[in-house]
Scaffold this motif. Structure first.
Motif, PDB file in Angstrom:
ATOM      1  N   THR A 117      27.309   9.368  -2.275  1.00 12.92           N
ATOM      2  CA  THR A 117      28.196   8.217  -2.178  1.00 12.92           C
ATOM      3  C   THR A 117      29.272   8.545  -1.134  1.00 12.92           C
ATOM      4  O   THR A 117      29.322   9.663  -0.606  1.00 12.92           O
ATOM      5  N   GLU A 118      30.133   7.605  -0.885  1.00 16.14           N
ATOM      6  CA  GLU A 118      31.271   7.858   0.008  1.00 16.14           C
ATOM      7  C   GLU A 118      32.121   9.007  -0.539  1.00 16.14           C
ATOM      8  O   GLU A 118      32.569   9.882   0.207  1.00 16.14           O
ATOM      9  N   THR A 161      30.346  12.313   0.093  1.00 19.97           N
ATOM     10  CA  THR A 161      30.517  12.751   1.486  1.00 19.97           C
ATOM     11  C   THR A 161      31.892  13.381   1.671  1.00 19.97           C
ATOM     12  O   THR A 161      32.034  14.418   2.332  1.00 19.97           O
ATOM     13  N   ARG A 162      32.914  12.782   1.063  1.00 17.19           N
ATOM     14  CA  ARG A 162      34.275  13.337   1.116  1.00 17.19           C
ATOM     15  C   ARG A 162      34.314  14.703   0.442  1.00 17.19           C
ATOM     16  O   ARG A 162      34.909  15.646   0.956  1.00 17.19           O
TER      17      ARG A 162
END
Length: 195
Positions: free
Chosen positions: A29-30, A33-34
């Motif tokens: 998910t975003e 990735t973070r």
């Protein structure tokens, strides 16, 4: 002594939802990735010799984040594939708990006594993990160094258990862990400790 940086890949939608990912191709998910980028920042001071990962999509994406930042190539190992959860794959953990409470509790208390329906046993997974660790050891036994191994849960807990010679812990709780790492000293055929 060889040190393994055991990395859990960043969050996927299945992690967020509390689903059993098993071997499904589920991207980061975003937030995942973070998390991967944040782990790279935390580990940049270590001198990394190699990056190993299993074939799952979230592992590959997390490993690619490390490879890009550290200028290393990824070595994918099929023996680092996640536990095959069979018919549990894709189900909510709460769904298994509700529909199969006895099996859920047994998996929590004595996971080696349970085989997910049409899946694989922990004994089978342990053999694959030992094979992977043997290959990594042979490649890096000549000196001190750090290698990254990106593995999803519950596989990461099984790897940790094999290296430290400890219990697996609660694999249902482990299933929800993502986006973190630990550094473990590894010496083949020796009981070692977490760094």
């Amino acid at each position: 002594m060889l040190r393994i940086v055991l990395v859990r890949p960043g969050q996927t939608e299945y992690d967020f939802q509390g689903r059993i990912r098993s071997r499904l191709a589920v991207p980061l998910t975003e937030e995942g990735t973070r998390q991967a980028s944040e782990m790279v920042q935390q580990l940049q001071a270590l001198e990394i010799q190699a990056i190993y990962c299993g074939p799952c999509q979230s592992c590959q994406q997390t490993a690619e984040t490390f490879a890009h930042a550290l200028g290393k190539r990824i070595k994918q190992m099929d023996c680092l594939a996640n536990l095959n959860a069979g018919l549990w794959q894709g189900k909510l953990i709460t769904e298994v708990k509700q529909n199969q409470p006895t099996v859920y509790r047994l998996w929590q208390e004595n996971p080696e006594a349970v085989c997910p329906p049409q899946g694989e046993t922990l004994g089978e997974v342990r053999l694959r993990v030992q094979n992977a660790l043997d290959k990594i050891w042979k490649k890096h036994q000549k000196g001190d160094g750090n290698v990254i191994v990106v593995a999803p849960e519950p596989l990461a807990s099984i790897i940790r258990s094999e290296i430290l010679q400890t219990d697996f812990g609660d694999l249902w709780q482990a299933e929800r862990r993502c986006g973190w790492w630990e550094l473990i000293q590894y010496e083949k055929n020796a009981v070692v400790s977490k760094v």
